[in-house]
Each structure stands twice: as structure tokens, then as C-alpha cells.
Design an enzyme around this catalytic site. Structure first.
Site, PDB file in Angstrom:
ATOM      1  CD  GLN A  74      70.447  24.568 107.489  1.00 40.62           C
ATOM      2  OE1 GLN A  74      69.417  25.201 107.424  1.00 40.62           O
ATOM      3  NE2 GLN A  74      71.621  25.081 107.161  1.00 40.62           N
ATOM      4  CG  ASP A 227      66.295  21.670 107.602  1.00 43.63           C
ATOM      5  OD1 ASP A 227      67.138  22.578 107.419  1.00 43.63           O
ATOM      6  OD2 ASP A 227      65.770  21.466 108.713  1.00 43.63           O
TER       7      ASP A 227
END
Length: 465
Positions: A74, A227
Site C-alpha cells: 500500500q 496487500d
């Protein structure tokens, strides 16, 4: 192009590596897998991720694959020019140079509560908007060339689809930018302009089960996600269950039915990959804390676990503050780790190992507390990540976290979640896969654990002698 294919591919493009799973959509069984490393550092040329993905896909083969999904680290800032080429290396989530810019943005909008109410998250150095501010301030020539901004998974998905004019993202990853709001469900172009000084093109937010394009050889491409949202999609935590992931970073997260708006900044009010919400607490320091402890003691991981389990709870008063490379939660980007309480009595190898494990777990326990303070129930923890394979972590976690713990089977959950999303997009129905829960441990000594947490809190707040 018609394909007589049966499998789906899930990709985890993480900080350290690309991991690819070929999965049977009928039952979630992994049939093939591959891994390619990424360059080290907190800024990386995104083309290295593409090369790693291409190499891993080439290794597993895709002739019998019908769909692919990408979950990625991220927050990373990928800036592109008019031609779609990167204008600089991507700044990753763990790059802390934008910490002053985070503070400036907080003040400009009117304080932490204003940000929490606007987008669900208070900016820290990891958030994409702060990296945009840093770039506009520190590298104005680079910023001038930028026309688009994407996240790592956005960029890889876009490349898989042949770099079309319109890029896509999903709610889960967009919610970590600081300029997409879980509260309103929309981009906040005013906050993007506040951060960068002008607007940039951003990806369209796709639906959870949408096919956003196709690869050159006909694979359907799903929207992808961040993720942690990918891991949550794979695991599917039930009511009152929080996932505690002990990897490069530490995270505590779970699905929730409404957005959170934590003005303290501890809980990030993210979205998930299903259409709901994913309140999350992230720490910069998790499994690598154990690695540092093992190196200090000159032992392998198994030997480190033995030492930690040979000591009494509380490690004789020795406490590790595990902020080895700064910290995100609490927001202390310039902090360093330190052991406190070293005496002739506490100074044993066993206590040093025990304090290392307890300190790392106390940081995550603070995250569990922060979740419950936001009304998110936490009655059981599901442990995943490399650090969860430590015997000492598994045995100490229930007492330190204060809830029963289930250790999930070793698996690439982020990639598995991406595969689940690909199967969902391909068939129009979310698969009913379940994950294996290997061991369950109950809280055994709450009184001792309370003392450990209290001592850690004193050290964290600078109140220890």
C-alpha cells in the site's frame, strides 16, 4: 481470445518480492508458485516490479490460467509523465522523509480530527498524499513533469491490461492514499490538490468483482487491491476476529460494517476489497525485531525461541521499545529502539530474548487496544506472517495480546486473496474457500501479562526510571 483454462493467478507484489500463486478456483488449492526478489530500499524503480512479475509468471506458466489479480504494497507513490513513464523512483510506504509534510498537511486541514472525518485516516509519512507533498516541495522539477499518480498495484494492473488510457484501482488500496474517502466513497480532489499543488490523473475505482481488462494473451484481469485487503479477502475473519500479521511490518486489521474515524491516528479507516471496511493499525517494526534480537545473541531462530521461553514473564524488568527504524503507530518517524531496565540481574541472554519478543508483541497489543477503542470487537487474534512461525511468539502472544490466538497455516495470504478476487471476477461469485487454522492457544497468565503491558507503557511514554 477463447481459452480452455481452469486456474487463476494471484500476485503479491510486496516490499521485498513478487510472489505468484496459480490456484484452483474450485477449492483454493495452490498448484504452482514462484517468487522473485525486489531491490532493497525505500524508493524503487517500479519497472523492477514489472520485471519480477514477468519472471515469476514465466516460471509458473499461464497456458492453463484464465484470470489474474494483483495485490500490492500500500501507499507507494508511482508518478508518471504524459507518456506513462515514471518521472522518478516510487517512494514506498516505509520511506519516512515525508514526516514533516504529514504534519503540515494535518495542520492545513485543521487538525487530526478534520482528516479523520474527511477520509477516515490521519496522515503519517506512509500515506501517499504526504509523499506527493514532499515531491512538490523537494523536487519541483520532477513534480512539474508528473501527470498521473498510481499505487504499486494500480501500476502493475495497468501494465497487465496493456497500459490503456484509463487506469483502475479498488476501494481497498485507494483508501490508503489520503485523497480517497472511506467516509464518502469518493476521491477528494481538493485534498490531492492541497498535497501536490495541482490535480493529477487518478485511477478509476473499480467494483470488487469487476474485470477491468485483459492481458495480451487473453487473461481476465481483476481490480486488484492493497496487500492487507488482499490478506483479509483470503482469510475472511469472522465477527470479533482480528488478523495480526507479523511480517516486515506489523498489522492488526479486520472487516467491519462501517467506516472508522480515529482522530488519534492510531486506527487507519481503510476500505476492504469486498465493499466494506477494513480498520487497520500498522507498525513499521515486527518480524525483523526478532531477527535483530537473534543476531545480537548470535543464535538461529530456533535457539532464539528457546532462550525467550526459558525466561520468566517480564524478562526480569528488561523492556524493549521496538522502534528500530522509526515508527508509524505511534507516529514517531525519527525514533530508535532501546532496551530499558538492564541490570546485573536482568542482563541474561534469556531475558534479552524474552524482552525482544514481548516488546514486539506489546506494540501489536497496543494496536488491538486501539481497535477496541474504536468499537471494533477483538475477541480472538488470527496470527499470520513470517513472525507467527516463531514458537516464542505463538506461545507468548495470547497473554500479551490479551485474547485467545489461532496461528493460521503458513501461506501467502496476500497472493491467495488476489487469486480469490480473480476467481470472483471470472465467475461472478465469490469462492467459498476456507483457510487452515493450525493451533489455538488461550490466555494463561493475565496478571503477569498486565504487568508486562504496564511496564512497556511506562517505557513507551518515557515514565520508566
Amino acid at each position: 481470445m477463447a481459452r480452455s483454462a481452469e486456474f487463476v493467478v494471484g500476485v503479491d507484489s510486496s516490499t521485498q518480492a513478487t510472489k505468484v500463486l496459480v490456484v484452483d478456483p474450485a477449492d483454493g488449492r495452490v498448484v504452482r508458485e514462484a517468487r522473485r526478489s525486489h531491490p532493497e530500499g525505500t524508493e524503487v524503480d517500479p519497472r523492477a516490479w514489472w520485471d519480477a512479475l514477468a519472471g515469476a509468471l514465466g516460471e509458473v506458466g499461464t497456458d492453463d490460467v484464465a484470470a489474474i489479480g494483483v495485490a500490492g504494497q500500500q501507499h507507494g507513490m508511482v508518478l508518471l509523465d504524459d507518456a506513462g513513464e515514471p518521472v522518478r523512483d516510487a517512494l514506498l510506504w516505509n520511506d519516512t522523509r515525508s514526516a514533516p509534510d504529514a504534519q503540515a498537511l494535518i495542520e492545513e486541514l485543521g487538525g487530526p480530527a478534520a482528516w479523520a472525518e474527511a477520509v477516515g485516516t490521519v496522515p503519517v509519512a506512509s500515506i501517499t498524499a504526504t509523499k506527493l507533498r514532499w515531491t512538490s516541495r523537494a523536487e519541483p522539477d520532477v513534480a512539474e513533469r508528473a501527470r498521473r499518480v498510481m499505487l504499486p498495484h494500480d501500476w502493475l494492473t495497468w501494465r497487465l491490461c496493456g497500459s490503456p488510457d484509463e487506469a483502475t484501482t479498488d476501494r481497498g488500496d485507494a483508501s490508503g492514499t489520503g485523497y480517497w474517502s472511506t467516509v464518502s466513497g469518493d476521491y477528494r480532489p481538493d485534498l490531492l490538490e492541497m498535497a501536490f499543488g495541482r490535480t493529477l490523473r487518478v485511477p478509476r475505482v473499480a467494483e470488487p468483482a469487476e474485470v477491468v481488462g485483459r492481458t495480451s494473451d487473453g487473461l481476465a484481469v481483476s481490480a486488484g487491491t492493497g496487500d492487507n485487503a488482499g490478506a483479509a479477502l483470503a482469510i475472511g475473519p469472522g465477527p470479533g476476529e482480528v488478523v495480526v500479521s507479523i511480517g516486515t511490518s506489523g498489522t492488526v486489521f479486520t472487516g467491519h460494517d462501517r467506516p472508522t474515524t480515529d482522530a488519534s491516528g492510531a486506527v487507519a479507516g481503510f476500505a476492504d476489497a469486498r465493499g466494506g471496511f477494513l480498520p487497520l493499525v500498522a507498525t513499521l517494526n515486527a518480524a525483523r525485531v526478532l531477527g535483530v534480537g537473534a543476531r545480537l545473541l548470535g543464535v538461529e531462530p530456533d535457539g532464539f525461541d528457546e532462550l525467550a521461553l526459558a525466561a520468566e514473564p517480564g524478562a526480569g524488568g528488561l523492556v524493549l521499545l521496538p522502534y528500530l527504524d522509526g515508527e508509524r503507530t505511534p507516529d514517531r518517524p525519527q525514533a530508535q529502539g532501546r532496551y530499558v531496565g538492564l541490570t546485573t540481574t536482568s542482563g541474561t541472554r534469556e531475558n534479552l530474548a524474552r524482552a525482544t519478543v514481548e516488546g514486539m508483541l506489546c506494540g501489536l497489543a497496543d494496536g488491538v487496544d486501539a481497535m477496541t477503542a474504536q468499537g471494533v470487537p477483538a475477541r480472538r487474534a488470527l496470527l499470520i506472517g513470517g513472525g507467527s512461525r516463531s514458537r516464542a511468539v505463538a506461545e507468548l502472544a495470547p497473554d500479551v495480546l490479551g485474547v485467545p490466538v489461532e496461528v493460521l497455516a503458513a501461506q501467502e495470504y496476500v497472493a491467495l486473496g488476489a487469486a480469490r478476487q480473480a476467481a470472483w471476477a471470472l465467475h461472478g461469485e465469490e469462492p467459498g474457500w476456507t483457510v487452515t487454522r493450525e493451533t489455538t492457544r488461550e490466555v494463561s497468565d493475565p496478571a503477569a501479562a498486565e504487568q508486562v503491558r504496564a511496564r512497556y507503557a511506562d517505557v513507551r511514554e518515557g515514565k520508566a526510571p
